[in-house]
Design a protein around this motif. Structure first.
Motif, mmCIF file in Angstrom:
data_model
loop_
_atom_site.group_PDB
_atom_site.id
_atom_site.type_symbol
_atom_site.label_atom_id
_atom_site.label_comp_id
_atom_site.label_asym_id
_atom_site.label_seq_id
_atom_site.Cartn_x
_atom_site.Cartn_y
_atom_site.Cartn_z
ATOM 1 N N GLY A 256 34.543 -29.359 104.017
ATOM 2 C CA GLY A 256 34.416 -29.073 105.295
ATOM 3 C C GLY A 256 33.506 -27.995 105.990
ATOM 4 O O GLY A 256 33.024 -28.112 106.930
ATOM 5 N N GLU A 257 33.675 -26.954 105.194
ATOM 6 C CA GLU A 257 32.839 -25.662 105.734
ATOM 7 C C GLU A 257 31.379 -25.753 104.636
ATOM 8 O O GLU A 257 30.750 -24.662 105.031
ATOM 9 C CB GLU A 257 33.650 -24.261 105.005
ATOM 10 N N MET A 258 31.200 -26.671 104.049
ATOM 11 C CA MET A 258 29.791 -26.605 103.260
ATOM 12 C C MET A 258 28.771 -26.425 104.270
ATOM 13 O O MET A 258 27.655 -25.764 104.141
ATOM 14 C CB MET A 258 29.532 -28.018 102.702
ATOM 15 N N PRO A 259 28.474 -27.080 105.616
ATOM 16 C CA PRO A 259 27.371 -26.992 106.571
ATOM 17 C C PRO A 259 27.252 -25.580 106.829
ATOM 18 O O PRO A 259 26.394 -25.034 106.963
ATOM 19 C CB PRO A 259 27.828 -27.846 107.677
ATOM 20 N N VAL A 260 28.525 -24.959 107.205
ATOM 21 C CA VAL A 260 28.508 -23.320 107.380
ATOM 22 C C VAL A 260 28.045 -22.518 106.265
ATOM 23 O O VAL A 260 27.017 -21.563 106.525
ATOM 24 C CB VAL A 260 30.162 -22.889 107.858
ATOM 25 N N VAL A 271 26.818 -14.442 112.186
ATOM 26 C CA VAL A 271 27.115 -14.747 113.789
ATOM 27 C C VAL A 271 26.540 -15.985 113.912
ATOM 28 O O VAL A 271 26.931 -16.718 114.863
ATOM 29 C CB VAL A 271 26.680 -13.593 114.578
ATOM 30 N N GLY A 272 25.278 -16.309 113.521
ATOM 31 C CA GLY A 272 24.482 -17.429 113.734
ATOM 32 C C GLY A 272 25.297 -18.596 113.270
ATOM 33 O O GLY A 272 25.048 -19.910 113.798
ATOM 34 N N THR A 273 26.253 -18.600 112.437
ATOM 35 C CA THR A 273 26.996 -19.662 112.015
ATOM 36 C C THR A 273 28.064 -19.986 113.087
ATOM 37 O O THR A 273 29.032 -21.120 112.672
ATOM 38 C CB THR A 273 27.675 -19.625 110.645
ATOM 39 N N LEU A 274 28.522 -19.305 113.957
ATOM 40 C CA LEU A 274 29.570 -19.478 114.790
ATOM 41 C C LEU A 274 29.631 -20.943 115.347
ATOM 42 O O LEU A 274 30.745 -21.635 115.437
ATOM 43 C CB LEU A 274 29.513 -18.321 116.165
ATOM 44 N N PRO A 275 28.587 -21.267 116.078
ATOM 45 C CA PRO A 275 28.750 -22.837 116.549
ATOM 46 C C PRO A 275 29.121 -23.916 115.454
ATOM 47 O O PRO A 275 30.053 -24.882 115.843
ATOM 48 C CB PRO A 275 27.316 -23.012 117.360
ATOM 49 N N GLU A 279 32.851 -25.762 114.996
ATOM 50 C CA GLU A 279 32.746 -27.150 115.122
ATOM 51 C C GLU A 279 33.759 -27.719 113.829
ATOM 52 O O GLU A 279 34.339 -28.809 113.951
ATOM 53 C CB GLU A 279 31.473 -27.832 115.094
ATOM 54 N N CYS A 280 33.280 -26.842 112.768
ATOM 55 C CA CYS A 280 33.894 -27.541 111.306
ATOM 56 C C CYS A 280 35.531 -27.356 111.307
ATOM 57 O O CYS A 280 36.052 -28.246 110.873
ATOM 58 C CB CYS A 280 32.875 -26.809 110.208
ATOM 59 N N THR A 281 35.647 -26.027 111.761
ATOM 60 C CA THR A 281 37.028 -25.887 111.672
ATOM 61 C C THR A 281 37.867 -26.627 112.780
ATOM 62 O O THR A 281 39.034 -27.104 112.269
ATOM 63 C CB THR A 281 37.401 -24.160 112.045
ATOM 64 N N GLU A 282 37.518 -26.944 113.887
ATOM 65 C CA GLU A 282 38.193 -27.912 114.651
ATOM 66 C C GLU A 282 38.135 -29.194 114.342
ATOM 67 O O GLU A 282 39.416 -29.917 114.538
ATOM 68 C CB GLU A 282 37.376 -27.665 116.332
ATOM 69 N N GLU A 289 41.854 -22.375 120.732
ATOM 70 C CA GLU A 289 42.144 -20.999 121.040
ATOM 71 C C GLU A 289 42.114 -19.917 120.109
ATOM 72 O O GLU A 289 41.770 -18.777 120.033
ATOM 73 C CB GLU A 289 43.498 -21.179 121.609
ATOM 74 N N VAL A 290 42.424 -20.743 118.669
ATOM 75 C CA VAL A 290 42.339 -19.781 117.398
ATOM 76 C C VAL A 290 41.045 -19.842 117.065
ATOM 77 O O VAL A 290 40.595 -18.376 116.748
ATOM 78 C CB VAL A 290 43.343 -20.437 116.268
ATOM 79 N N THR A 291 40.252 -20.670 116.990
ATOM 80 C CA THR A 291 38.747 -20.663 116.436
ATOM 81 C C THR A 291 38.079 -19.605 117.399
ATOM 82 O O THR A 291 37.270 -18.648 117.189
ATOM 83 C CB THR A 291 38.091 -21.924 116.472
#
Length: 331
Positions: A256-260, A271-275, A279-282, A289-291
């Motif tokens: 799930g985190e591979m794109p990140v 920081v550039g990976t934030l968006p 999306e991946c964590t949600e 609220e946590v992310t």
């Protein structure tokens, strides 16, 4: 049949490879100044755009996350657990980095370079704990923004977030503005990320054109050791935490985190990976609220990869200078 679009991480990796290839061409024809004058500016523009948006993204995302929790006690509970987790994983990362650096160093894989005659070393200085603690709290909010002092920006976000919660209904107009601005800044960040392949190409091409592939050879073992240590951190530490505390299959999490991870590897921007990370964590079931609170905090202060690299680089540079550092001396 519609063609499947190449993913952004693949585009960035392709841009990296093309940048090296084009750089080598200009290196061999003896025209590195072309890449410096006409290609490097695109890389500089990309970096400037990231620097431009990083402060508002972190500030507004954290305020948004704090407000979403709606309770100071809940923010405090999530906050201390998050910081404790960051401290533990960073400490483990440092130990892993030092361990692998010493293993490879003892195997004689790090080079020793001849020093120039008369070379003088400046003694390193470090601030004490209390000075560091005081420096976290800003005296001028705008100065913190202009200098991109991320620890102070985080403190400002926490203070304003708590202030909006304490103000209650009176703060609703300000909360609505912050929420809207947070969405706008994330959208801007997504747009900047789309041009990342051009930025990566513009950054790597002049380096190779000016120095050739030889610039990478002395650093080969440094790169290998750092990435081996990072892979161990991911497979053992992160996967263990995911399995024990989240009760989740580590392979599912890593997939799930591979794109990140792909974007972070190619762009060298946490920081550039934030968006993408949000999306991946949600998608994996983490609440917004946590992310909104944890991820901006982690992107600015929880840099395990940087910790590993700095530990490995310290041993590498010491060896190059003819000094020998043992693991016991550094821990």
């Amino acid at each position: 049949m519609e063609k499947k679009k190449m993913s952004l991480p693949k585009q960035i990796v392709l841009a990296l490879i093309l940048g090296i290839a084009v750089g080598l061409i200009f290196y061999f024809i003896g025209k590195p100044e072309f890449t410096t004058n006409y290609l490097k500016p695109f890389g500089t523009i990309f970096v400037n755009l990231l620097k431009f948006i990083v402060v508002p993204v972190v500030l507004l995302s954290m305020i948004d996350g704090i407000i979403s929790m709606g309770d100071m006690k809940k923010v405090g509970s999530v906050g201390w657990k998050t910081v404790a987790y960051f401290l533990v994983t960073t400490a483990i990362a440092c130990v892993i980095g030092l361990l692998f650096a010493n293993i490879f160093n003892n195997a004689g894989l790090f080079p020793t370079l001849a020093l120039e005659e008369g070379a003088v070393w400046d003694k390193a200085t470090s601030a004490n704990f209390m000075d560091t603690l005081v420096a976290i709290f800003p005296s001028n909010m705008w100065k913190s923004f202009t200098e991109a002092n991320m620890l102070q920006v985080i403190v400002i976000a926490v203070v304003f977030g708590f202030g909006m919660i304490a103000a209650g209904k009176k703060a609703k107009p300000v909360i609505d503005i912050c929420n809207a601005m947070s969405d706008v800044c994330i959208a801007i960040m997504r747009g900047i990320i789309l041009v990342a392949p051009f930025g990566v190409f513009g950054l790597i091409c002049p380096v190779i054109a000016s120095n050739g592939i030889d610039v990478l050879r002395p650093l080969l073992w440094l790169i290998v050791v750092a990435y081996v240590a990072m892979i161990v951190q991911i497979l053992l530490v992160y996967s263990g935490i995911i399995k024990i505390f989240a009760r989740m299959n580590p392979l599912k999490f890593l997939k799930g985190e591979m794109p990140v991870m792909g974007f972070a590897f190619a762009s060298a921007s946490s920081v550039g990976t934030l968006p993408i990370n949000m999306e991946c964590t949600e998608k994996m079931g983490v609440s917004k609220e946590v992310t909104s609170f944890v991820l901006p905090l982690g992107a600015t202060i929880n840099m395990d990869g940087t910790a590993i690299y700095q530990c490995v680089a310290t041993v590498f540079l010491a060896t190059c200078a003819g000094m020998q550092l043992t693991l016991s001396q550094m821990i």
